[in-house]
Write a protein that holds these residues in place. Structure first.
Motif, mmCIF file in Angstrom:
data_model
loop_
_atom_site.group_PDB
_atom_site.id
_atom_site.type_symbol
_atom_site.label_atom_id
_atom_site.label_comp_id
_atom_site.label_asym_id
_atom_site.label_seq_id
_atom_site.Cartn_x
_atom_site.Cartn_y
_atom_site.Cartn_z
ATOM 1 N N ALA A 120 0.829 -1.201 0.000
ATOM 2 C CA ALA A 120 0.000 0.000 0.000
ATOM 3 C C ALA A 120 0.866 1.254 0.000
ATOM 4 C CB ALA A 120 -0.924 -0.003 1.219
ATOM 5 N N ASP A 234 -4.204 -4.075 -3.074
ATOM 6 C CA ASP A 234 -3.672 -2.812 -2.551
ATOM 7 C C ASP A 234 -3.314 -1.828 -3.660
ATOM 8 O OD1 ASP A 234 -3.678 -4.722 -0.603
ATOM 9 O OD2 ASP A 234 -1.816 -4.095 0.345
ATOM 10 N N TYR A 237 -6.392 -0.671 -5.724
ATOM 11 C CA TYR A 237 -7.299 0.084 -4.858
ATOM 12 C C TYR A 237 -6.773 1.493 -4.640
ATOM 13 C CZ TYR A 237 -9.861 1.570 -0.737
ATOM 14 O OH TYR A 237 -10.637 2.286 0.140
ATOM 15 N N TYR A 256 -14.884 -6.072 -3.758
ATOM 16 C CA TYR A 256 -14.723 -5.171 -2.609
ATOM 17 C C TYR A 256 -15.656 -3.967 -2.737
ATOM 18 C CZ TYR A 256 -12.809 -1.863 0.687
ATOM 19 O OH TYR A 256 -12.692 -0.952 1.704
ATOM 20 N N PHE B 218 -2.902 -4.462 4.619
ATOM 21 C CA PHE B 218 -3.666 -3.238 4.360
ATOM 22 C C PHE B 218 -5.157 -3.502 4.204
ATOM 23 C CE2 PHE B 218 -5.405 -0.216 1.218
ATOM 24 C CZ PHE B 218 -5.286 0.945 1.956
ATOM 25 N N LEU B 219 -5.515 -4.537 3.442
ATOM 26 C CA LEU B 219 -6.927 -4.779 3.130
ATOM 27 C C LEU B 219 -7.752 -5.066 4.381
ATOM 28 C CD1 LEU B 219 -9.107 -5.217 0.970
ATOM 29 C CD2 LEU B 219 -8.475 -7.622 0.983
ATOM 30 N N LEU B 222 -8.502 -2.103 6.411
ATOM 31 C CA LEU B 222 -9.402 -1.261 5.626
ATOM 32 C C LEU B 222 -10.859 -1.668 5.847
ATOM 33 C CD1 LEU B 222 -9.228 0.942 3.360
ATOM 34 C CD2 LEU B 222 -9.433 -0.906 1.720
ATOM 35 N N ARG B 226 -12.444 1.528 11.307
ATOM 36 C CA ARG B 226 -12.902 2.834 10.855
ATOM 37 C C ARG B 226 -12.372 3.953 11.748
ATOM 38 N NH1 ARG B 226 -13.727 1.086 6.847
ATOM 39 N NH2 ARG B 226 -15.611 0.398 5.771
ATOM 40 N N MET B 231 -6.222 2.388 14.181
ATOM 41 C CA MET B 231 -5.609 2.167 12.865
ATOM 42 C C MET B 231 -4.160 1.712 12.997
ATOM 43 S SD MET B 231 -6.924 5.197 10.382
ATOM 44 C CE MET B 231 -8.630 5.275 9.845
ATOM 45 N N LEU B 235 -2.725 1.865 7.151
ATOM 46 C CA LEU B 235 -4.049 2.479 7.003
ATOM 47 C C LEU B 235 -4.031 3.932 7.459
ATOM 48 C CD1 LEU B 235 -6.931 1.912 6.120
ATOM 49 C CD2 LEU B 235 -7.475 1.368 8.486
ATOM 50 N N GLN B 238 -2.260 5.959 4.856
ATOM 51 C CA GLN B 238 -3.080 6.085 3.645
ATOM 52 C C GLN B 238 -4.191 7.095 3.875
ATOM 53 O OE1 GLN B 238 -6.398 4.544 2.927
ATOM 54 N NE2 GLN B 238 -6.365 5.115 0.759
ATOM 55 N N ALA B 239 -4.825 7.038 5.052
ATOM 56 C CA ALA B 239 -5.910 7.966 5.355
ATOM 57 C C ALA B 239 -5.387 9.402 5.406
ATOM 58 C CB ALA B 239 -6.560 7.588 6.685
#
Lengths: 295, 284
Positions: A120, A234, A237, A256, B218-219, B222, B226, B231, B235, B238-239
């Motif tokens: 990612a 990853d 996405y 997804y 990662f998935l 995700l 939330r 986190m 994640l 990325q956010a």
């Protein structure tokens, strides 16, 4: 009493297996069965208990859905395009690095760099490299005179897919190289000496000695690489989200999106079943290859 | 004649070695330069990042890192990542070695079936079971918790670890075990006192691999996570970097921060990494 002892003794292996298998059944197998069950229903992911039985409707919807056809095309291009390039580049690099060169150890150490960092994070970095205004790729290509204006690589269906594959190949080729290097180093040098005495050229000893000996490794890593790539969500996405439109959507990203963006329950379940079928096919090929390897 | 011949050979060698070096330099640049660009940009101002992408920063803005750390709540994410990796890796290796022992060294019915189940389990990824898994976790009130990450990660890590350990355990000679049995050692005693200590190289290699895999996941976060407070690093970063209003220098700094721990770990345990690969982490 003796027979009771015997039963207890026969049960020993299963005690050892219990924790691992328990978790696998609870978290892998049980959800797969549940998935099959869900694929015959329609419901919102938010309220899974309020579901309506729809029979094979989800599967019929899949046949009619034009995005599924795009997914099939893209999954095949993404999976086998990446795996073939990784094989080619990984093998070339391994053949070069297999020779005694100064700095070889350093290069081998650095090679796994792209693989160890989170996919990612690598994807975010590449998103910036490919970025229209910020992107270094545009700067380099403009300096070389190959393009004249800044280009949005991820905005066009064709360059978007090519970019995604390049990122994936960048990430995994060095790993392929390390595997090939290990295979190359397990070939006894005596064979090459013998070939040399028989007057074989470098090309001939590569073509008739190295290549056949590497064939099992090539088959295995190709299938394994395909499975990894087919499963990896990853990069796509983060970089395109399946876009532009649905032009880079693969089964994994589409399932997804259908589940966690459209909040559907049955339809993504049906897509997952299709994916499992595809992956099982790859797994069976893998098993056959492993069996030959053992023989 | 002889002189000419040897000259042409040498000439050809020079050209080949030159092209080999050129090839390797291009490879290294493509592999490494993106990281250098990222690290340099993380020390620049936004203006510099856009106007002089190749240059060295005029002034090293270390403060970018403090700001990114704070705004990304990196400390919290780091703690979560450590807890999740530690909490999943130890059970993965322990349960896998327990299960690998009878598969490698005992005869019992269902052995082949279990092996095939494991290999297929290794091939089928988490995302095809994501939807029922999410519902299952929700029913167990594990959404938005670290345990909700740890349990699926354990299931994800077991098949590969197990397959590698089975291969390793099989190579330990059976005679060692027979001697222990005569001394009255139980099956668990043999496993604990003989097999495990002998398997240290394989155990450490699989341990490091799983630390990497769980750390990079990662998935799963995700889907499961939330809330900011739970986190993990990929994640959280990325956010943070995905927000349009965040200045570029902080995004670069946050991404560099995210990569540093795993790179440090890699340099510390490089031997185990490479050994783990050649062990047949991939072969089996």
């Amino acid at each position: 009493m003796r027979s009771l002892n015997k039963i207890a003794k026969n049960l020993i292996p299963y005690f050892f297996l219990l924790p691992a298998l328990g978790i696998l059944v609870g978290i892998n197998l049980f959800p797969i069965i549940w998935n099959v069950y869900f694929s015959f229903f329609d419901a919102s992911l938010l309220r899974p208990t309020h579901k309506i039985f729809v029979g094979f409707n989800n599967y019929l919807e899949m046949i009619k859905d034009p995005v599924i056809r795009l997914c099939l095309r893209n999954t095949l291009i993404w999976t086998f395009g990446s795996a073939s390039l990784q094989l080619l580049i990984g093998l070339t690099l391994a053949l070069v690095l297999n020779q005694r060169l100064p700095g070889r150890g350093f290069l081998r150490g650095m090679a796994l760099f792209s693989w160890i960092i989170p996919a990612a994070m690598a994807a975010i970095m590449w998103g910036w490299l490919l970025h229209g205004e910020l992107g270094l790729i545009n700067d380099v290509l403009m300096k070389l005179g190959l393009i004249h204006t800044r280009y949005v690589w991820l905005g066009d269906p064709v360059t978007a897919m090519i970019s995604l594959i390049i990122v994936n190949v960048w990430r995994l080729s060095p790993l392929f190289m390390i595997v090939f290097l290990a295979a190359l180093q397990s070939i006894p040098p005596v064979l090459y000496e013998a070939a040399k005495i028989d007057g074989a050229s470098t090309w001939h000893s590569f073509r008739y000695l190295t290549l056949p000996l590497l064939k099992p490794t090539m088959g295995l890593i190709f299938v394994l690489g395909s499975i990894w790539t087919c499963n990896s969500i990853d990069i796509i996405y983060i970089l395109t989200g399946g876009g532009p439109g649905n032009e880079t959507q693969i089964f994994a990203t589409y399932a997804y999106n259908q589940a966690f963006k459209s909040l559907r329950l049955g339809y993504p379940g049906a897509i997952s079943i299709l994916m499992i079928a595809f992956l099982t096919l790859l797994a069976v090929i893998y098993l056959i290859l492993v069996k030959e390897e053992i023989k | 004649m002889i002189q000419k011949f040897s000259f042409s050979i040498q000439n050809r060698n020079n050209i080949t070695s030159l092209s080999i070096y050129l090839f390797l330099i291009v490879f290294t640049v493509i592999l490494i330069y993106p990281f250098i660009w990222m690290a340099l940009s993380s020390l620049k101002s936004s203006r510099e990042i856009f106007l002089s992408p190749f240059s060295f920063p005029k002034k090293l803005r270390i403060s970018n890192y403090f700001e990114a750390w704070k705004r990304c709540s990196f400390g919290v994410a780091l703690r979560n990542s450590v807890l999740v990796s530690a909490g999943s890796v130890l059970p993965i290796v322990f349960f896998s070695s327990l299960a690998a022992y009878p598969i490698a060294r005992m005869k019992f019915s269902g052995r082949v079936f279990i092996l095939i189940f494991l290999i297929i389990g290794h091939m089928i990824p988490l995302q095809v079971v994501m939807i029922p898994l999410a519902i299952e976790l929700k029913n167990l009130h594990l959404m938005n918790t670290l345990l909700g990450l740890i349990l699926p990660l354990i299931a994800k890590g077991i098949p590969l670890t197990l397959i590698v350990l089975v291969g390793f355990f099989q190579d330990i000679p059976l005679e060692i075990e027979d001697a222990a049995k005569i001394d009255g050692c139980s099956e668990f005693g043999i496993f604990w006192k003989i097999i495990l200590p002998l398997s240290k190289p394989a155990l450490s290699a699989t341990l490091i691999f799983q630390i990497m895999f769980t750390w990079n996941e990662f998935l799963l976060p995700l889907v499961v996570i939330r809330r900011r407070a739970v986190m993990t690093i990929p994640l959280a970063v990325q956010a943070f970097t995905g927000q349009d209003f965040v200045e570029w220098e902080y995004r670069f700094a946050a991404l560099t921060l995210a990569i540093i721990p795993i790179v440090v770990a890699y340099f510390l345990f490089q031997r185990q990494f490479v050994r783990g690969l050649t062990f047949g982490a991939l072969k089996e």
